[in-house]
Design a protein around this motif. Sequence first.
Motif, PDB file in Angstrom:
ATOM      1  N   GLY A 105      52.167  36.935  41.111  1.00 19.48           N
ATOM      2  CA  GLY A 105      52.616  35.638  40.617  1.00 19.48           C
ATOM      3  C   GLY A 105      51.597  34.517  40.738  1.00 19.48           C
ATOM      4  N   ASP A 106      50.518  34.742  41.478  1.00 17.69           N
ATOM      5  CA  ASP A 106      49.474  33.720  41.619  1.00 17.69           C
ATOM      6  C   ASP A 106      48.587  33.620  40.381  1.00 17.69           C
ATOM      7  OD1 ASP A 106      50.409  33.299  44.194  1.00 17.69           O
ATOM      8  OD2 ASP A 106      48.791  34.430  45.157  1.00 17.69           O
ATOM      9  N   TRP A 107      48.580  34.664  39.564  1.00 15.35           N
ATOM     10  CA  TRP A 107      47.722  34.716  38.375  1.00 15.35           C
ATOM     11  C   TRP A 107      48.405  34.048  37.193  1.00 15.35           C
ATOM     12  CZ3 TRP A 107      42.797  36.664  38.328  1.00 15.35           C
ATOM     13  CH2 TRP A 107      42.395  37.351  39.476  1.00 15.35           C
ATOM     14  N   SER A 108      47.612  33.523  36.290  1.00 17.47           N
ATOM     15  CA  SER A 108      48.167  32.950  35.068  1.00 17.47           C
ATOM     16  C   SER A 108      48.701  34.086  34.190  1.00 17.47           C
ATOM     17  CB  SER A 108      47.091  32.171  34.300  1.00 17.47           C
ATOM     18  OG  SER A 108      46.131  33.062  33.749  1.00 17.47           O
ATOM     19  N   GLU A 138      42.043  42.347  23.840  1.00 18.07           N
ATOM     20  CA  GLU A 138      41.419  41.718  25.008  1.00 18.07           C
ATOM     21  C   GLU A 138      42.245  40.504  25.420  1.00 18.07           C
ATOM     22  OE1 GLU A 138      36.917  41.278  25.911  1.00 18.07           O
ATOM     23  OE2 GLU A 138      37.556  39.406  24.966  1.00 18.07           O
ATOM     24  N   VAL A 139      42.503  40.396  26.719  1.00 16.53           N
ATOM     25  CA  VAL A 139      43.246  39.276  27.287  1.00 16.53           C
ATOM     26  C   VAL A 139      42.478  38.749  28.491  1.00 16.53           C
ATOM     27  CG1 VAL A 139      45.503  40.119  26.521  1.00 16.53           C
ATOM     28  CG2 VAL A 139      44.634  40.757  28.783  1.00 16.53           C
ATOM     29  N   MET A 140      42.946  37.603  28.998  1.00 12.65           N
ATOM     30  CA  MET A 140      42.369  37.061  30.219  1.00 12.65           C
ATOM     31  C   MET A 140      43.462  36.479  31.096  1.00 12.65           C
ATOM     32  SD  MET A 140      40.497  33.627  28.914  1.00 12.65           S
ATOM     33  CE  MET A 140      41.320  32.455  27.870  1.00 12.65           C
ATOM     34  N   SER A 141      43.168  36.415  32.384  1.00 13.42           N
ATOM     35  CA  SER A 141      44.061  35.800  33.355  1.00 13.42           C
ATOM     36  C   SER A 141      43.181  35.129  34.399  1.00 13.42           C
ATOM     37  CB  SER A 141      44.963  36.851  34.005  1.00 13.42           C
ATOM     38  OG  SER A 141      45.862  36.242  34.909  1.00 13.42           O
ATOM     39  N   ILE A 142      43.662  34.005  34.942  1.00 10.89           N
ATOM     40  CA  ILE A 142      42.865  33.248  35.904  1.00 10.89           C
ATOM     41  C   ILE A 142      43.653  33.025  37.189  1.00 10.89           C
ATOM     42  CG2 ILE A 142      43.572  30.980  35.038  1.00 10.89           C
ATOM     43  CD1 ILE A 142      40.614  30.108  35.520  1.00 10.89           C
ATOM     44  N   LEU A 143      42.922  33.019  38.282  1.00  9.08           N
ATOM     45  CA  LEU A 143      43.484  32.736  39.603  1.00  9.08           C
ATOM     46  C   LEU A 143      42.654  31.617  40.205  1.00  9.08           C
ATOM     47  CD1 LEU A 143      45.186  33.453  42.198  1.00  9.08           C
ATOM     48  CD2 LEU A 143      43.304  34.976  42.790  1.00  9.08           C
TER      49      LEU A 143
END
Length: 92
Positions: free
Chosen positions: A67-70, A80-85
């Motif tokens: 749950g901390d990740w976008s 292709e995807v991205m996620s940020i912390l």
Amino acid sequence: MMAQLLNFAQSQIAQFLRQNLPSLDRQQISQQPFPYREPIKHLLIGSPKAVTSTIHYLQVIGYASVGDWSPLQPTGNPDEVMSILSRQILIQ
């Protein structure tokens, strides 16, 4: 919760130093404050499966909760995807 984590980290560091650097004054070690915290961002880019798998692995090893990740965001490239912390790290 953050204060507890900070206290735990400081005690772990002090314990490590006592065990590995016995010539240092123990009281001096335990009183070393962390001067400040600095923001850092982790960016995962890859296929949805690879990014999700990495996020779950980082939870398993105790680094960050899922749950901390976008939420996964498309990058504009196919499959292709991205996620940020975003985190605050202690700087000494």
